[in-house]
Motif scaffolding. Sequence first.
Motif, PDB file in Angstrom:
ATOM      1  N   ASP A  79       0.864  -1.187   0.000  1.00 36.03           N
ATOM      2  CA  ASP A  79       0.000   0.000   0.000  1.00 36.03           C
ATOM      3  C   ASP A  79       0.894   1.228   0.000  1.00 36.03           C
ATOM      4  O   ASP A  79       1.297   1.731   1.048  1.00 36.03           O
ATOM      5  CB  ASP A  79      -0.917  -0.012   1.227  1.00 36.03           C
ATOM      6  CG  ASP A  79      -1.935   1.128   1.192  1.00 36.03           C
ATOM      7  OD1 ASP A  79      -1.885   1.943   0.243  1.00 36.03           O
ATOM      8  OD2 ASP A  79      -2.764   1.214   2.107  1.00 36.03           O
ATOM      9  N   ARG A  81       0.459   4.349  -0.569  1.00 38.15           N
ATOM     10  CA  ARG A  81      -0.030   5.587   0.048  1.00 38.15           C
ATOM     11  C   ARG A  81       0.289   5.649   1.537  1.00 38.15           C
ATOM     12  O   ARG A  81       0.646   6.707   2.070  1.00 38.15           O
ATOM     13  CB  ARG A  81      -1.542   5.713  -0.159  1.00 38.15           C
ATOM     14  CG  ARG A  81      -2.138   7.010   0.404  1.00 38.15           C
ATOM     15  CD  ARG A  81      -3.650   7.031   0.217  1.00 38.15           C
ATOM     16  NE  ARG A  81      -4.012   7.009  -1.186  1.00 38.15           N
ATOM     17  CZ  ARG A  81      -4.077   8.092  -1.954  1.00 38.15           C
ATOM     18  NH1 ARG A  81      -3.776   9.286  -1.450  1.00 38.15           N
ATOM     19  NH2 ARG A  81      -4.433   7.987  -3.213  1.00 38.15           N
ATOM     20  N   THR A  82       0.190   4.509   2.243  1.00 36.57           N
ATOM     21  CA  THR A  82       0.378   4.507   3.694  1.00 36.57           C
ATOM     22  C   THR A  82       1.746   3.981   4.132  1.00 36.57           C
ATOM     23  O   THR A  82       2.005   3.877   5.330  1.00 36.57           O
ATOM     24  CB  THR A  82      -0.712   3.654   4.364  1.00 36.57           C
ATOM     25  OG1 THR A  82      -0.598   2.292   3.911  1.00 36.57           O
ATOM     26  CG2 THR A  82      -2.100   4.185   4.037  1.00 36.57           C
ATOM     27  N   ARG A  84       5.283   3.533   5.460  1.00 37.33           N
ATOM     28  CA  ARG A  84       6.088   4.364   6.342  1.00 37.33           C
ATOM     29  C   ARG A  84       7.588   4.110   6.208  1.00 37.33           C
ATOM     30  O   ARG A  84       8.390   4.840   6.768  1.00 37.33           O
ATOM     31  CB  ARG A  84       5.678   4.121   7.798  1.00 37.33           C
ATOM     32  CG  ARG A  84       4.241   4.528   8.108  1.00 37.33           C
ATOM     33  CD  ARG A  84       3.930   4.317   9.582  1.00 37.33           C
ATOM     34  NE  ARG A  84       2.564   4.751   9.896  1.00 37.33           N
ATOM     35  CZ  ARG A  84       2.032   4.689  11.119  1.00 37.33           C
ATOM     36  NH1 ARG A  84       2.757   4.196  12.127  1.00 37.33           N
ATOM     37  NH2 ARG A  84       0.796   5.100  11.334  1.00 37.33           N
ATOM     38  N   HIS A  88       8.264   9.867   0.635  1.00 39.79           N
ATOM     39  CA  HIS A  88       7.160  10.009  -0.315  1.00 39.79           C
ATOM     40  C   HIS A  88       7.416  11.160  -1.285  1.00 39.79           C
ATOM     41  O   HIS A  88       6.513  11.910  -1.653  1.00 39.79           O
ATOM     42  CB  HIS A  88       5.843  10.185   0.442  1.00 39.79           C
ATOM     43  CG  HIS A  88       5.320   8.901   1.005  1.00 39.79           C
ATOM     44  ND1 HIS A  88       4.430   8.095   0.336  1.00 39.79           N
ATOM     45  CD2 HIS A  88       5.619   8.251   2.163  1.00 39.79           C
ATOM     46  CE1 HIS A  88       4.167   7.021   1.057  1.00 39.79           C
ATOM     47  NE2 HIS A  88       4.879   7.093   2.181  1.00 39.79           N
ATOM     48  N   ASP A  91       5.182  10.903  -4.641  1.00 38.22           N
ATOM     49  CA  ASP A  91       3.746  10.620  -4.529  1.00 38.22           C
ATOM     50  C   ASP A  91       2.958  11.156  -5.719  1.00 38.22           C
ATOM     51  O   ASP A  91       2.011  10.518  -6.190  1.00 38.22           O
ATOM     52  CB  ASP A  91       3.188  11.222  -3.240  1.00 38.22           C
ATOM     53  CG  ASP A  91       3.550  10.407  -2.011  1.00 38.22           C
ATOM     54  OD1 ASP A  91       4.343   9.458  -2.163  1.00 38.22           O
ATOM     55  OD2 ASP A  91       3.065  10.721  -0.912  1.00 38.22           O
TER      56      ASP A  91
END
Length: 283
Positions: A79, A81-82, A84, A88, A91
């Motif tokens: 994933d 987008r999330t 860690r 990013h 993005d």
Amino acid sequence: MAAPSALRDDATLVSHAVAELARRTHFPVAFGGLEHDGAVHVSTIVGARTRSIEGLVVHPTRGLGGRALVERRPRMTLDYRTARSITHDYDRAILGEGIATLFAVPVLVAGAARGVLYCGSWAQSQVGEVEARPAFDVAGELGTELRVRAEVERRLASVPAPDSGMSPVAREEIRESYAQLRSIAASVGDDDVRRRLEDLEARLAALTGDAPARPADAEVHLSRREIDVLACAAVGSTNGEIAASLGLRETTVKSYLASAMSKLDASTRHAAVTRARRAGLLP
């Protein structure tokens, strides 16, 4: 900085690799590029629904690909987008395409990272060994081709111009390079990559031909393996060394040598090498 012509050649190789990545994996989006000027420049994209990835430049340690580059190992996020574990910085490009699962595989050349290939999907996808293996294979094939081409180009650059003559040392170095190239090509499973390696072999083989083929020699046809074995024998390798280099059994090497000698009407391996050179089959 690489010469512009070299970068165009690199882009062609990456284009083929990314197309293969899309063909061999289940991922709908594939893209990648090689490192130059201190960053990976994405040069080929297949399957994208938007233009957000176009022109993407990935710097070392940044994003998923930047980590794969510096760590010299594949990196994945289910994933994006999330995630860690990555920065990013990119993005806008990746999420702009709607990518959820992203898989980045470094392209290694002699242990050094030369680029990154990416696979992506718009939905979260599990990636196991079966799904990942084709991507590893494509990255490995690209790395092999880059390594071989760089070595051949280096050798070619050291060859004197045709009208300046060639020293015995230069001639033997080309012959050693040719034998090494055939050994590498023998281990490549992809037919298209092997064909392109054969083109490089032909360039090397043509450099030391000092006598035209005789009519009798022109009708000699050796198998690829027979030429592989003779090329190694030509630079003084023993049967055991040839077997190790080509991944064959020593008895198999002897069989190929015997067959080549018979076709060339030669009683020794030295005579077989000489006749193969006269026939234009070896450099």
